[in-house]
Motif scaffolding. Structure first.
Motif, short mmCIF file in Angstrom:
data_model
loop_
_atom_site.label_atom_id
_atom_site.label_comp_id
_atom_site.label_asym_id
_atom_site.label_seq_id
_atom_site.Cartn_x
_atom_site.Cartn_y
_atom_site.Cartn_z
N LEU A 7 82.57 47.11 46.48
CA LEU A 7 82.26 48.49 46.81
C LEU A 7 83.50 49.07 47.17
CD1 LEU A 7 79.04 47.74 49.10
CD2 LEU A 7 79.01 48.68 46.54
N GLN A 15 87.75 49.19 50.42
CA GLN A 15 87.27 48.36 49.59
C GLN A 15 86.78 46.99 50.01
OE1 GLN A 15 90.04 47.94 46.14
NE2 GLN A 15 88.79 49.33 45.28
N HIS A 29 74.85 50.90 52.96
CA HIS A 29 75.93 49.86 53.12
C HIS A 29 76.69 50.69 54.10
CE1 HIS A 29 79.07 47.07 52.75
NE2 HIS A 29 79.85 47.85 52.59
N CYS A 31 80.25 51.57 55.40
CA CYS A 31 81.69 51.26 55.46
C CYS A 31 82.43 50.85 56.60
CB CYS A 31 82.32 52.45 54.93
SG CYS A 31 84.25 52.16 54.59
N PHE A 48 75.51 49.45 45.05
CA PHE A 48 76.25 48.67 43.80
C PHE A 48 76.38 49.52 42.47
CE2 PHE A 48 74.81 45.23 46.78
CZ PHE A 48 76.16 44.78 47.19
N PHE A 51 78.86 52.79 43.67
CA PHE A 51 79.96 52.37 44.28
C PHE A 51 80.46 51.18 44.07
CE2 PHE A 51 77.50 55.25 47.16
CZ PHE A 51 78.04 56.34 47.06
N GLY A 52 80.07 50.31 43.33
CA GLY A 52 80.41 48.86 43.02
C GLY A 52 81.16 49.07 41.80
#
Length: 75
Positions: A7, A15, A29, A31, A48, A51-52
């Motif tokens: 991510l 990341q 999620h 950060c 995901f 941003f994955g």
């Protein structure tokens, strides 16, 4: 099928490689770089997919089987 996805935070660029759940979508999620709570972009089912570097397992399965991608709509 890949169960690891990296991510990337759109706010700070941090990341993190995470293991994707196979039985549910991950809608949030946090950060660890900037503490922003990531949510899926409009039209995406999970963080995901938004941003994955690897989409979630249901989307991977749909692509492999040639079926329409419809994450998390299994009965």
């Amino acid at each position: 099928m890949q169960l690891q996805s990296t991510l990337t935070c759109p706010h700070c660029g941090h990341q993190a490689t995470e293991t994707m759940p196979t039985d549910a979508c991950q809608f949030f999620h946090e950060c660890i770089g900037c503490a922003t709570l990531l949510r899926p972009n409009a039209g995406d089912c999970c963080v995901f997919c938004s941003f994955g570097d690897v989409p979630c397992p249901p989307i991977q399965e749909a692509r492999e089987s040639g079926q329409p991608a419809s994450c998390c709509s299994r009965s």
